[in-house]
Scaffold this motif. Structure first.
Motif, PDB file in Angstrom:
ATOM      1  N   GLY A   8       0.842  -1.192   0.000  1.00 45.25           N
ATOM      2  CA  GLY A   8       0.000   0.000   0.000  1.00 45.25           C
ATOM      3  C   GLY A   8       0.870   1.233   0.000  1.00 45.25           C
ATOM      4  O   GLY A   8       1.707   1.394  -0.878  1.00 45.25           O
ATOM      5  N   THR A  23       5.283  12.426 -11.675  1.00 46.42           N
ATOM      6  CA  THR A  23       4.290  11.515 -12.247  1.00 46.42           C
ATOM      7  C   THR A  23       3.011  12.280 -12.559  1.00 46.42           C
ATOM      8  O   THR A  23       2.487  12.214 -13.663  1.00 46.42           O
ATOM      9  CB  THR A  23       3.974  10.356 -11.276  1.00 46.42           C
ATOM     10  OG1 THR A  23       5.203   9.738 -10.914  1.00 46.42           O
ATOM     11  CG2 THR A  23       3.083   9.327 -11.939  1.00 46.42           C
ATOM     12  N   ASN A  24       2.536  13.030 -11.554  1.00 50.69           N
ATOM     13  CA  ASN A  24       1.284  13.760 -11.763  1.00 50.69           C
ATOM     14  C   ASN A  24       1.507  15.196 -12.234  1.00 50.69           C
ATOM     15  O   ASN A  24       0.555  15.940 -12.421  1.00 50.69           O
ATOM     16  CB  ASN A  24       0.449  13.726 -10.485  1.00 50.69           C
ATOM     17  CG  ASN A  24       0.009  12.309 -10.166  1.00 50.69           C
ATOM     18  OD1 ASN A  24      -0.355  11.552 -11.056  1.00 50.69           O
ATOM     19  ND2 ASN A  24       0.069  11.933  -8.896  1.00 50.69           N
ATOM     20  N   ARG A  25       2.764  15.588 -12.387  1.00 47.03           N
ATOM     21  CA  ARG A  25       3.164  16.864 -12.978  1.00 47.03           C
ATOM     22  C   ARG A  25       2.669  18.089 -12.219  1.00 47.03           C
ATOM     23  O   ARG A  25       2.630  19.171 -12.771  1.00 47.03           O
ATOM     24  CB  ARG A  25       2.720  16.916 -14.449  1.00 47.03           C
ATOM     25  CG  ARG A  25       3.403  15.864 -15.311  1.00 47.03           C
ATOM     26  CD  ARG A  25       2.765  15.743 -16.680  1.00 47.03           C
ATOM     27  NE  ARG A  25       2.791  17.000 -17.391  1.00 47.03           N
ATOM     28  CZ  ARG A  25       1.899  17.330 -18.325  1.00 47.03           C
ATOM     29  NH1 ARG A  25       0.933  16.511 -18.634  1.00 47.03           N
ATOM     30  NH2 ARG A  25       1.981  18.475 -18.932  1.00 47.03           N
ATOM     31  N   LYS A  26       2.281  17.911 -10.940  1.00 49.50           N
ATOM     32  CA  LYS A  26       1.818  19.073 -10.166  1.00 49.50           C
ATOM     33  C   LYS A  26       3.019  19.718  -9.497  1.00 49.50           C
ATOM     34  O   LYS A  26       3.310  19.452  -8.332  1.00 49.50           O
ATOM     35  CB  LYS A  26       0.798  18.636  -9.119  1.00 49.50           C
ATOM     36  CG  LYS A  26      -0.499  18.125  -9.706  1.00 49.50           C
ATOM     37  CD  LYS A  26      -1.443  17.816  -8.552  1.00 49.50           C
ATOM     38  CE  LYS A  26      -2.445  16.775  -8.932  1.00 49.50           C
ATOM     39  NZ  LYS A  26      -3.021  16.125  -7.763  1.00 49.50           N
ATOM     40  N   GLU A  75      -2.310  13.549 -23.309  1.00 46.84           N
ATOM     41  CA  GLU A  75      -1.950  14.510 -22.271  1.00 46.84           C
ATOM     42  C   GLU A  75      -1.006  15.591 -22.821  1.00 46.84           C
ATOM     43  O   GLU A  75      -1.160  16.773 -22.531  1.00 46.84           O
ATOM     44  CB  GLU A  75      -1.293  13.756 -21.110  1.00 46.84           C
ATOM     45  CG  GLU A  75      -1.037  14.615 -19.911  1.00 46.84           C
ATOM     46  CD  GLU A  75      -0.622  13.786 -18.689  1.00 46.84           C
ATOM     47  OE1 GLU A  75      -1.036  12.616 -18.593  1.00 46.84           O
ATOM     48  OE2 GLU A  75       0.113  14.306 -17.852  1.00 46.84           O
ATOM     49  N   ALA A  80      -0.223   8.456 -16.548  1.00 47.84           N
ATOM     50  CA  ALA A  80       0.909   8.240 -15.629  1.00 47.84           C
ATOM     51  C   ALA A  80       0.393   8.081 -14.198  1.00 47.84           C
ATOM     52  O   ALA A  80       0.840   7.202 -13.467  1.00 47.84           O
ATOM     53  CB  ALA A  80       1.892   9.397 -15.715  1.00 47.84           C
ATOM     54  N   GLY A  81      -0.563   8.921 -13.817  1.00 48.42           N
ATOM     55  CA  GLY A  81      -1.156   8.828 -12.481  1.00 48.42           C
ATOM     56  C   GLY A  81      -1.939   7.541 -12.308  1.00 48.42           C
ATOM     57  O   GLY A  81      -1.865   6.885 -11.270  1.00 48.42           O
ATOM     58  N   GLU A  97       0.538   4.687 -11.763  1.00 53.67           N
ATOM     59  CA  GLU A  97       1.111   4.693 -10.414  1.00 53.67           C
ATOM     60  C   GLU A  97       0.076   4.191  -9.404  1.00 53.67           C
ATOM     61  O   GLU A  97       0.375   3.376  -8.537  1.00 53.67           O
ATOM     62  CB  GLU A  97       1.574   6.116 -10.096  1.00 53.67           C
ATOM     63  CG  GLU A  97       2.370   6.260  -8.817  1.00 53.67           C
ATOM     64  CD  GLU A  97       1.479   6.325  -7.596  1.00 53.67           C
ATOM     65  OE1 GLU A  97       1.854   5.743  -6.581  1.00 53.67           O
ATOM     66  OE2 GLU A  97       0.390   6.935  -7.670  1.00 53.67           O
ATOM     67  N   ARG A 126       0.132   0.574  -7.090  1.00 56.06           N
ATOM     68  CA  ARG A 126       0.071   0.584  -5.633  1.00 56.06           C
ATOM     69  C   ARG A 126      -1.101  -0.237  -5.113  1.00 56.06           C
ATOM     70  O   ARG A 126      -0.936  -1.084  -4.244  1.00 56.06           O
ATOM     71  CB  ARG A 126      -0.018   2.040  -5.159  1.00 56.06           C
ATOM     72  CG  ARG A 126      -0.305   2.222  -3.704  1.00 56.06           C
ATOM     73  CD  ARG A 126       0.056   3.624  -3.231  1.00 56.06           C
ATOM     74  NE  ARG A 126      -0.173   4.655  -4.224  1.00 56.06           N
ATOM     75  CZ  ARG A 126      -1.365   5.224  -4.469  1.00 56.06           C
ATOM     76  NH1 ARG A 126      -2.417   4.859  -3.789  1.00 56.06           N
ATOM     77  NH2 ARG A 126      -1.479   6.162  -5.390  1.00 56.06           N
ATOM     78  N   LYS A 157     -11.913   6.056  -6.265  1.00 56.58           N
ATOM     79  CA  LYS A 157     -11.740   7.361  -5.628  1.00 56.58           C
ATOM     80  C   LYS A 157     -10.476   8.056  -6.150  1.00 56.58           C
ATOM     81  O   LYS A 157     -10.511   9.209  -6.559  1.00 56.58           O
ATOM     82  CB  LYS A 157     -11.651   7.160  -4.110  1.00 56.58           C
ATOM     83  CG  LYS A 157     -11.584   8.443  -3.319  1.00 56.58           C
ATOM     84  CD  LYS A 157     -11.640   8.153  -1.822  1.00 56.58           C
ATOM     85  CE  LYS A 157     -11.129   9.322  -1.015  1.00 56.58           C
ATOM     86  NZ  LYS A 157      -9.662   9.471  -1.072  1.00 56.58           N
ATOM     87  N   SER A 172      -8.461  16.391 -11.741  1.00 61.71           N
ATOM     88  CA  SER A 172      -7.386  17.377 -11.774  1.00 61.71           C
ATOM     89  C   SER A 172      -7.048  17.796 -13.209  1.00 61.71           C
ATOM     90  O   SER A 172      -6.496  18.861 -13.438  1.00 61.71           O
ATOM     91  CB  SER A 172      -6.145  16.845 -11.065  1.00 61.71           C
ATOM     92  OG  SER A 172      -5.489  15.894 -11.861  1.00 61.71           O
ATOM     93  N   TYR A 173      -7.383  16.940 -14.178  1.00 56.12           N
ATOM     94  CA  TYR A 173      -7.124  17.308 -15.577  1.00 56.12           C
ATOM     95  C   TYR A 173      -8.341  17.936 -16.242  1.00 56.12           C
ATOM     96  O   TYR A 173      -8.233  18.527 -17.307  1.00 56.12           O
ATOM     97  CB  TYR A 173      -6.692  16.084 -16.383  1.00 56.12           C
ATOM     98  CG  TYR A 173      -5.283  15.662 -16.098  1.00 56.12           C
ATOM     99  CD1 TYR A 173      -4.209  16.263 -16.743  1.00 56.12           C
ATOM    100  CD2 TYR A 173      -5.018  14.676 -15.157  1.00 56.12           C
ATOM    101  CE1 TYR A 173      -2.917  15.885 -16.471  1.00 56.12           C
ATOM    102  CE2 TYR A 173      -3.724  14.286 -14.874  1.00 56.12           C
ATOM    103  CZ  TYR A 173      -2.678  14.896 -15.530  1.00 56.12           C
ATOM    104  OH  TYR A 173      -1.393  14.526 -15.253  1.00 56.12           O
TER     105      TYR A 173
END
Lengths: 298, 452
Positions: free
Chosen positions: A248, A264-267, B129, B412-413, B416, B420, B441, B449-450
């Motif tokens: 996890g 990864t999330n580019r923020k 993207e 990409a998100g 990831e 996980r 979720k 976010s996009y």
């Protein structure tokens, strides 16, 4: 007469300063450009809603507000602090014990010193690759040994808490050599005469250790603890490579989370805010540590 | 004096602590065997940058080409670039290889600072993207100069190479999930077909019956199926099953996640049945190694693992399409494509050269197929040069029903997140329902976010 002397003195001081600045400049150039500027830029970025390679807009403190409500931030911060708490004392203590052993000038210590220090020169991926090989289930060394003892598969890298032990062992093996060398240098700075005098006065080895060695090593101990704390805070490679931050998010550290958020999330804006918060935490902890360890001096 | 000392100390502290910020993200990720972009055998992939060896001749337009290929993939690609440089009279390609884990970060950073290469490799699923943020050049107009016929690509690739009707990439391959079998073991088990292949019967119950039978016949210490239980592989398996059971990650317009669904729970529980029945025992660190080391009689891995298996002495294996659990054929896939990143300093001559190179490359993918991947053009798939390669034609037909992630921002998100959640589920840390709810979720947050 007096005025002329004063002028000469000032000139000498300027000349002295000039030389100092010449030596400092090359370092300052790199420090300002590649450390100070990026840090300030990062703090600036943390006030923006910024996507790597995308749009950017001023966001005031919204990144920081979001951060305080972000469960992942607190979780990864907890994981990082947990590792700092378990690893710093372990590595400092083991480093100290190794240094004492090597300083005892028994036969073969040069060879042992080389053995203990050599893992430190290996790169992160080699070290973790090796320990994955040792800890992995089904074919790993540990599994084969525990199987002989009749203990079943333990899944070291996939079980909560046990995975921290595996990461701690790996980290100790990898970095303890560096602390050992620092302690060794400190030990060798203690003059033999003091030990000799103590022995003549009838001190036993326990008294020598606690009354002479440790107090004389004060500065080294402070330095080692400081460096080790910062190193432990920066934990990323071992958990990322050996457990992927898992099971996890059990071993996801703050640096891992910053990396993931930014790349990864580019923020980037949010990642910068996380970095700054991390910086503040490390800064406060080091300050506190310095205060605690430094105050005993007086 | 005391005060000065304190100030000094504080400065030193400040410097030490500031290093934390500067040296934050400096870890290296080891190459897992299931990363399609490279060859598994390399554990310490130093950043290798190789210039092509052909001598630069005058009058040629020089262009740069970035890729994340290391190991075997990198060698094959280097050979292809060298071959092109030797043949082309107008273009000279300088080829650069980056470590795959930092490749996209480097590429993005280069694009934002106007130092992007002339052309670069990108996975097809990332295109949307980048196009959304205006980071890639459209190719249609340029493609007319070399008479590119987009219909020569396989049907799936025709779709994934365009965003809203405009082409942004030229695909080199389809790479997808397969199942590989140890021929010697399956012969002993009596499950090897006369033509030397292994046929897992279609259907969920049939699959389990087949592998439970194998499990019961194996000696202690051996397992029916291997496959790394973290990173990419669980995700490839999951998306294969999810789409076979008729689900997908989100709705058609990419705004709503569809992961807390019956289809997803079905896919997840099939994975857990494989784990719990010890058909695919949990927590494997290196699935390829368990297969080459004769612990597992079969393995789940991508086509990119074929060269590694071919290079293993004494291993007789056969690579087959991934088994189908339902009537709906599907298998996880992606595509390595070539794109033109935006760069203000790029000239038209460089663009023309890039197009010449991309066209040549897509016409010569039988060379690229040595890396295990399936060529992007139907004609190349049907060529003798490709058919003569071992194993490839056994699984090439799965490219017809290959399923990539939908065209959305945030792959990409998603990747990831699913790494996980799936790893945690397989390790026994959370059950199927929790996993489905978490996935829903977290993926919804990514999509939101996009789509602000």
């Amino acid at each position: 007469m007096q005025m002329a002397m004063g002028k000469e003195k000032r000139q000498r001081a300027i000349k002295k300063n000039l030389v100092a600045w010449c030596f400092l400049l090359p370092f300052l150039y790199f420090f300002v450009n590649f450390l100070l500027y990026p840090i300030l830029k990062g703090i600036h970025l943390s006030l923006y809603d910024s996507t790597l390679g995308g749009s950017q807009s001023f966001a005031r403190l919204s990144n920081y507000i979001a951060m305080f409500q972000d469960k992942n931030f607190w979780n990864s911060m907890f994981n990082t602090l947990f590792f700092v708490v378990i690893s710093t004392p372990t590595i400092v203590l083991v480093g100290f014990i190794f240094a004492m052993f090597i300083n005892s000038k028994l036969k073969g210590t040069i060879f042992i010193r080389a053995c203990l220090f050599s893992p430190y020169v290996l790169s992160m991926s080699v070290v973790t690759g090796l320990w994955i090989f040792i800890f992995q289930p089904y074919t790993g060394l540990v599994t084969q040994m525990t199987a002989k003892l009749g203990v079943g598969e333990m899944y070291w890298l996939n079980t909560k808490w046990l995975v921290w032990l595996a990461i701690l062992i790996t980290t100790v093996w990898w970095t303890v050599g560096f602390n050992m060398v620092l302690f060794l240098a400190g030990l060798q700075d203690i003059p033999d005469e003091i030990y000799e005098a103590a022995r003549i006065d009838g001190a036993n080895s326990r008294q020598i250790l606690f009354r002479i060695t440790i107090p004389m090593l004060k500065d080294t101990i402070t330095l080692v603890i400081l460096l080790q704390t910062i190193a432990s805070f920066k934990l990323f490679g071992q958990t990322y490579l050996m457990a992927g931050g898992g099971p996890g998010t059990h071993t996801k550290t703050i640096v891992h989370y910053i990396y993931e958020t930014g790349f990864t999330n580019r923020k980037m804006g949010y990642a910068a805010a996380l970095s700054f918060a991390f910086f503040v935490v490390v800064f406060l902890v080091t300050l506190l540590q310095n205060k605690l360890l430094g105050s005993k001096e007086e | 004096m005391r005060k000065k000392g304190l100030w000094k100390k504080l400065t030193a502290l400040g410097l030490a602590a500031s290093m934390v910020l500067a040296m934050g993200a400096c870890g290296k990720k080891e190459t897992p065997a299931e990363t399609p972009a490279e060859t598994p055998a390399t554990s310490e992939g130093e950043t290798a940058s190789e210039g092509s060896e052909a001598p630069a001749s005058e009058g040629k337009t020089k262009i740069t080409f970035w890729s994340p290929f290391s190991g075997g993939d990198g060698d094959i690609m280097t050979a292809m670039v060298d071959e092109f440089n030797a043949q082309s009279e107008t273009t000279e390609v300088e080829f650069m290889i980056f470590k795959s884990e930092e490749y996209y970060t480097k590429l993005l950073a280069a694009i934002t600072s106007d130092s992007a290469p002339t052309l670069a490799i990108s996975h097809a699923t990332r295109i949307k993207e980048y196009v959304t943020d205006g980071l890639l050049e459209p190719l249609d107009e340029l493609a007319t100069t070399t008479n590119v016929d987009w219909t020569e690509f396989t049907e799936t690739l025709q779709q994934v190479s365009q965003v809203d009707g405009t082409h942004y990439c030229m695909p080199l391959d389809t790479h997808l999930l397969l199942m590989h079998f140890n021929v010697d073991d399956f012969e002993k088990l009596g499950l090897l077909e006369a033509d030397g292949t292994v046929q897992v019967p279609r259907g969920e119950e049939e699959f389990f019956k087949f592998f439970e039978g194998i499990r019961d016949q194996l000696d202690a210490g051996r397992m029916p199926l291997s496959g790394t239980s973290m990173n990419g592989l669980p995700m490839y398996l999951w998306y294969t099953l999810l789409t076979q059971y008729g689900g997908d990650v989100c709705d058609a317009d990419g705004t709503t996640a569809t992961l807390d669904t019956e289809e997803n729970k079905k896919a997840l529980s099939v994975i857990m049945r494989m784990v719990d029945e010890e058909i695919w025992p949990k927590n494997q660190k290196n699935g390829a190694e368990l297969f080459t080391g004769n612990i597992a009689v079969a393995t789940i891995n991508g086509d990119w693992a074929v060269p590694t298996f071919e290079g293993t002495d004494g291993l007789n294996f056969v690579s087959m399409p991934f088994p189908q659990f339902t009537d709906k054929d599907s298998v996880y896939a992606d595509s390595h494509t070539m794109v033109l990143p935006v760069n203000k300093n790029k000239t038209d001559a460089e663009r023309a050269s890039a197009m010449e190179f991309m066209t040549w490359m897509t016409n010569h993918t039988e060379m690229w197929a040595q890396a295990g991947h399936i060529p992007s053009k139907t004609a190349v798939i049907e060529s003798d040069a490709f058919k003569n390669l071992p194993y490839r034609s056994l699984y090439a037909e799965s490219a017809k029903y290959a399923k990539t992630y939908p065209q959305i921002c945030g792959v990409a998100g998603l990747t990831e997140m699913s790494y996980r959640e799936l790893a945690a589920m397989i390790a026994g840390e959370q059950d199927v329902d929790t996993t489905a709810a978490n996935m829903q979720k977290e993926f919804q947050e990514i999509l939101d976010s996009y789509n602000k």
